[in-house]
Design a protein around this motif. Structure first.
Motif, PDB file in Angstrom:
ATOM      1  N   MET A   1       0.820  -1.187   0.000  1.00  0.00           N
ATOM      2  CA  MET A   1       0.000   0.000   0.000  1.00  0.00           C
ATOM      3  C   MET A   1       0.868   1.256   0.000  1.00  0.00           C
ATOM      4  SD  MET A   1      -3.075   0.789  -0.159  1.00  0.00           S
ATOM      5  CE  MET A   1      -4.576   1.137   0.626  1.00  0.00           C
ATOM      6  N   GLU A   2       1.927   1.235   0.805  1.00  0.00           N
ATOM      7  CA  GLU A   2       2.816   2.395   0.847  1.00  0.00           C
ATOM      8  C   GLU A   2       3.500   2.610  -0.495  1.00  0.00           C
ATOM      9  OE1 GLU A   2       5.208   3.113   4.524  1.00  0.00           O
ATOM     10  OE2 GLU A   2       4.417   1.122   5.031  1.00  0.00           O
ATOM     11  N   LEU A   3       3.822   1.518  -1.173  1.00  0.00           N
ATOM     12  CA  LEU A   3       4.475   1.613  -2.475  1.00  0.00           C
ATOM     13  C   LEU A   3       3.548   2.290  -3.482  1.00  0.00           C
ATOM     14  CD1 LEU A   3       7.071   0.900  -3.950  1.00  0.00           C
ATOM     15  CD2 LEU A   3       6.066  -1.306  -4.499  1.00  0.00           C
ATOM     16  N   LEU A   4       2.283   1.925  -3.469  1.00  0.00           N
ATOM     17  CA  LEU A   4       1.328   2.548  -4.388  1.00  0.00           C
ATOM     18  C   LEU A   4       1.105   4.017  -4.038  1.00  0.00           C
ATOM     19  CD1 LEU A   4      -1.284  -0.293  -4.917  1.00  0.00           C
ATOM     20  CD2 LEU A   4       0.650   0.348  -6.366  1.00  0.00           C
ATOM     21  N   ALA A   5       1.157   4.348  -2.750  1.00  0.00           N
ATOM     22  CA  ALA A   5       1.044   5.748  -2.342  1.00  0.00           C
ATOM     23  C   ALA A   5       2.220   6.558  -2.881  1.00  0.00           C
ATOM     24  CB  ALA A   5       0.963   5.861  -0.826  1.00  0.00           C
ATOM     25  N   LYS A   6       3.423   5.992  -2.799  1.00  0.00           N
ATOM     26  CA  LYS A   6       4.609   6.665  -3.339  1.00  0.00           C
ATOM     27  C   LYS A   6       4.488   6.817  -4.854  1.00  0.00           C
ATOM     28  CE  LYS A   6       7.470   7.527   0.063  1.00  0.00           C
ATOM     29  NZ  LYS A   6       7.937   8.876   0.360  1.00  0.00           N
ATOM     30  N   ALA A   7       3.959   5.790  -5.515  1.00  0.00           N
ATOM     31  CA  ALA A   7       3.752   5.872  -6.960  1.00  0.00           C
ATOM     32  C   ALA A   7       2.761   6.987  -7.288  1.00  0.00           C
ATOM     33  CB  ALA A   7       3.263   4.534  -7.503  1.00  0.00           C
ATOM     34  N   GLY A   8       1.713   7.125  -6.471  1.00  0.00           N
ATOM     35  CA  GLY A   8       0.751   8.216  -6.656  1.00  0.00           C
ATOM     36  C   GLY A   8       1.405   9.572  -6.486  1.00  0.00           C
ATOM     37  N   ASP A   9       2.265   9.690  -5.482  1.00  0.00           N
ATOM     38  CA  ASP A   9       3.005  10.940  -5.281  1.00  0.00           C
ATOM     39  C   ASP A   9       3.884  11.228  -6.496  1.00  0.00           C
ATOM     40  OD1 ASP A   9       1.861  11.112  -2.753  1.00  0.00           O
ATOM     41  OD2 ASP A   9       3.681  10.416  -1.705  1.00  0.00           O
ATOM     42  N   ASP A  10       4.482  10.173  -7.055  1.00  0.00           N
ATOM     43  CA  ASP A  10       5.351  10.324  -8.213  1.00  0.00           C
ATOM     44  C   ASP A  10       4.560  10.817  -9.429  1.00  0.00           C
ATOM     45  OD1 ASP A  10       8.207   9.678  -9.205  1.00  0.00           O
ATOM     46  OD2 ASP A  10       6.917   8.749 -10.714  1.00  0.00           O
ATOM     47  N   ILE A  11       3.338  10.350  -9.563  1.00  0.00           N
ATOM     48  CA  ILE A  11       2.484  10.833 -10.657  1.00  0.00           C
ATOM     49  C   ILE A  11       2.252  12.324 -10.502  1.00  0.00           C
ATOM     50  CG2 ILE A  11       0.141  10.781 -11.615  1.00  0.00           C
ATOM     51  CD1 ILE A  11       0.180   7.729 -11.107  1.00  0.00           C
ATOM     52  N   GLU A  12       1.899  12.729  -9.297  1.00  0.00           N
ATOM     53  CA  GLU A  12       1.638  14.152  -9.043  1.00  0.00           C
ATOM     54  C   GLU A  12       2.872  15.012  -9.287  1.00  0.00           C
ATOM     55  OE1 GLU A  12      -0.214  14.847  -5.261  1.00  0.00           O
ATOM     56  OE2 GLU A  12      -1.743  13.334  -5.639  1.00  0.00           O
ATOM     57  N   ALA A  13       4.052  14.451  -9.031  1.00  0.00           N
ATOM     58  CA  ALA A  13       5.304  15.187  -9.220  1.00  0.00           C
ATOM     59  C   ALA A  13       5.797  15.140 -10.671  1.00  0.00           C
ATOM     60  CB  ALA A  13       6.378  14.622  -8.288  1.00  0.00           C
ATOM     61  N   GLY A  14       5.107  14.387 -11.519  1.00  0.00           N
ATOM     62  CA  GLY A  14       5.519  14.280 -12.911  1.00  0.00           C
ATOM     63  C   GLY A  14       6.722  13.376 -13.123  1.00  0.00           C
ATOM     64  N   GLY A  15       6.883  12.388 -12.251  1.00  0.00           N
ATOM     65  CA  GLY A  15       8.022  11.477 -12.313  1.00  0.00           C
ATOM     66  C   GLY A  15       7.815  10.319 -13.268  1.00  0.00           C
ATOM     67  N   ILE A  16       8.605   9.285 -13.070  1.00  0.00           N
ATOM     68  CA  ILE A  16       8.594   8.127 -13.961  1.00  0.00           C
ATOM     69  C   ILE A  16       7.236   7.421 -13.992  1.00  0.00           C
ATOM     70  CG2 ILE A  16       9.597   6.601 -12.188  1.00  0.00           C
ATOM     71  CD1 ILE A  16      10.037   6.352 -16.052  1.00  0.00           C
ATOM     72  N   VAL A  17       6.534   7.373 -12.872  1.00  0.00           N
ATOM     73  CA  VAL A  17       5.225   6.703 -12.882  1.00  0.00           C
ATOM     74  C   VAL A  17       4.234   7.515 -13.717  1.00  0.00           C
ATOM     75  CG1 VAL A  17       3.361   5.730 -11.484  1.00  0.00           C
ATOM     76  CG2 VAL A  17       5.717   5.608 -10.660  1.00  0.00           C
ATOM     77  N   ALA A  18       4.342   8.838 -13.651  1.00  0.00           N
ATOM     78  CA  ALA A  18       3.501   9.674 -14.517  1.00  0.00           C
ATOM     79  C   ALA A  18       3.808   9.384 -15.977  1.00  0.00           C
ATOM     80  CB  ALA A  18       3.732  11.146 -14.202  1.00  0.00           C
ATOM     81  N   LYS A  19       5.074   9.230 -16.297  1.00  0.00           N
ATOM     82  CA  LYS A  19       5.495   8.940 -17.674  1.00  0.00           C
ATOM     83  C   LYS A  19       4.970   7.575 -18.133  1.00  0.00           C
ATOM     84  CE  LYS A  19       9.718   8.945 -20.429  1.00  0.00           C
ATOM     85  NZ  LYS A  19      11.173   9.064 -20.389  1.00  0.00           N
ATOM     86  N   LEU A  20       5.027   6.595 -17.236  1.00  0.00           N
ATOM     87  CA  LEU A  20       4.561   5.251 -17.571  1.00  0.00           C
ATOM     88  C   LEU A  20       3.047   5.180 -17.761  1.00  0.00           C
ATOM     89  CD1 LEU A  20       6.782   3.206 -15.117  1.00  0.00           C
ATOM     90  CD2 LEU A  20       6.802   2.993 -17.608  1.00  0.00           C
ATOM     91  N   THR A  21       2.322   5.998 -17.039  1.00  0.00           N
ATOM     92  CA  THR A  21       0.864   5.922 -17.070  1.00  0.00           C
ATOM     93  C   THR A  21       0.216   6.954 -17.991  1.00  0.00           C
ATOM     94  OG1 THR A  21       0.696   7.301 -15.080  1.00  0.00           O
ATOM     95  CG2 THR A  21       0.729   4.923 -14.758  1.00  0.00           C
ATOM     96  N   ASP A  22       0.981   7.936 -18.425  1.00  0.00           N
ATOM     97  CA  ASP A  22       0.446   8.985 -19.281  1.00  0.00           C
ATOM     98  C   ASP A  22      -0.034   8.380 -20.604  1.00  0.00           C
ATOM     99  OD1 ASP A  22      -0.146  11.682 -20.033  1.00  0.00           O
ATOM    100  OD2 ASP A  22       1.625  11.614 -21.317  1.00  0.00           O
ATOM    101  N   GLY A  23      -1.220   8.744 -21.000  1.00  0.00           N
ATOM    102  CA  GLY A  23      -1.748   8.281 -22.272  1.00  0.00           C
ATOM    103  C   GLY A  23      -2.174   6.824 -22.288  1.00  0.00           C
ATOM    104  N   TRP A  24      -2.435   6.258 -21.103  1.00  0.00           N
ATOM    105  CA  TRP A  24      -2.898   4.867 -21.059  1.00  0.00           C
ATOM    106  C   TRP A  24      -4.109   4.747 -21.975  1.00  0.00           C
ATOM    107  CZ3 TRP A  24      -0.929   0.427 -19.583  1.00  0.00           C
ATOM    108  CH2 TRP A  24      -1.783  -0.689 -19.452  1.00  0.00           C
ATOM    109  N   PRO A  25      -4.144   3.755 -22.848  1.00  0.00           N
ATOM    110  CA  PRO A  25      -5.196   3.687 -23.865  1.00  0.00           C
ATOM    111  C   PRO A  25      -6.597   3.356 -23.353  1.00  0.00           C
ATOM    112  CG  PRO A  25      -3.794   1.736 -23.970  1.00  0.00           C
ATOM    113  CD  PRO A  25      -3.169   2.685 -22.978  1.00  0.00           C
ATOM    114  N   GLY A  26      -6.710   2.881 -22.150  1.00  0.00           N
ATOM    115  CA  GLY A  26      -8.027   2.531 -21.619  1.00  0.00           C
ATOM    116  C   GLY A  26      -8.355   3.366 -20.397  1.00  0.00           C
ATOM    117  N   ASN A  27      -9.120   2.782 -19.523  1.00  0.00           N
ATOM    118  CA  ASN A  27      -9.490   3.416 -18.264  1.00  0.00           C
ATOM    119  C   ASN A  27      -8.452   3.032 -17.211  1.00  0.00           C
ATOM    120  OD1 ASN A  27     -10.543   3.740 -15.627  1.00  0.00           O
ATOM    121  ND2 ASN A  27     -12.633   3.664 -16.397  1.00  0.00           N
ATOM    122  N   PRO A  28      -7.614   3.979 -16.776  1.00  0.00           N
ATOM    123  CA  PRO A  28      -6.548   3.636 -15.830  1.00  0.00           C
ATOM    124  C   PRO A  28      -7.064   2.959 -14.554  1.00  0.00           C
ATOM    125  CG  PRO A  28      -6.215   5.836 -16.676  1.00  0.00           C
ATOM    126  CD  PRO A  28      -7.570   5.378 -17.154  1.00  0.00           C
TER     127      PRO A  28
END
Length: 95
Positions: free
Chosen positions: A1-28
């Motif tokens: 759970m903590e790992l997914l929270a950090k990944a969420g923070d990374d999305i908000e910061a525009g980090g690698i997880v944001a890059k990996l999930t940006d433009g996902w072709p379906g419903n994230p």
């Protein structure tokens, strides 16, 4: 759970997880993209694809800390971006 929270923070910061999930072709959310990222990290740790991540992972280190796991996880995601993208798409291909 903590790992997914950090990944969420990374999305908000525009980090690698944001890059990996940006433009996902379906419903994230419907496609459980966060679990796909977590699954890629889990597989990397369990298979030894990333020895540093494996050494810090909770399954191996009872006194694990997200402060040690997340930097190793982020480094893996950055270094193995193409592999992680492929891992994330595997389940999507089953639809």
């Amino acid at each position: 759970m903590e790992l997914l929270a950090k990944a969420g923070d990374d999305i908000e910061a525009g980090g690698i997880v944001a890059k990996l999930t940006d433009g996902w072709p379906g419903n994230p959310r419907g496609d459980a993209v966060s679990l796909r990222v977590g699954g890629a990290l889990h597989a990397a740790a369990l298979t030894g694809r990333d020895p540093k991540l494996a050494a810090e992972y909770p399954a191996v280190k009872p006194d694990w800390s997200i402060d040690r796991v997340w930097p190793a996880a982020r480094a893996f995601l950055e270094r193995e971006e193409a592999h992680v993208r492929g891992f994330m798409r595997v389940a999507a291909a089953d639809k």
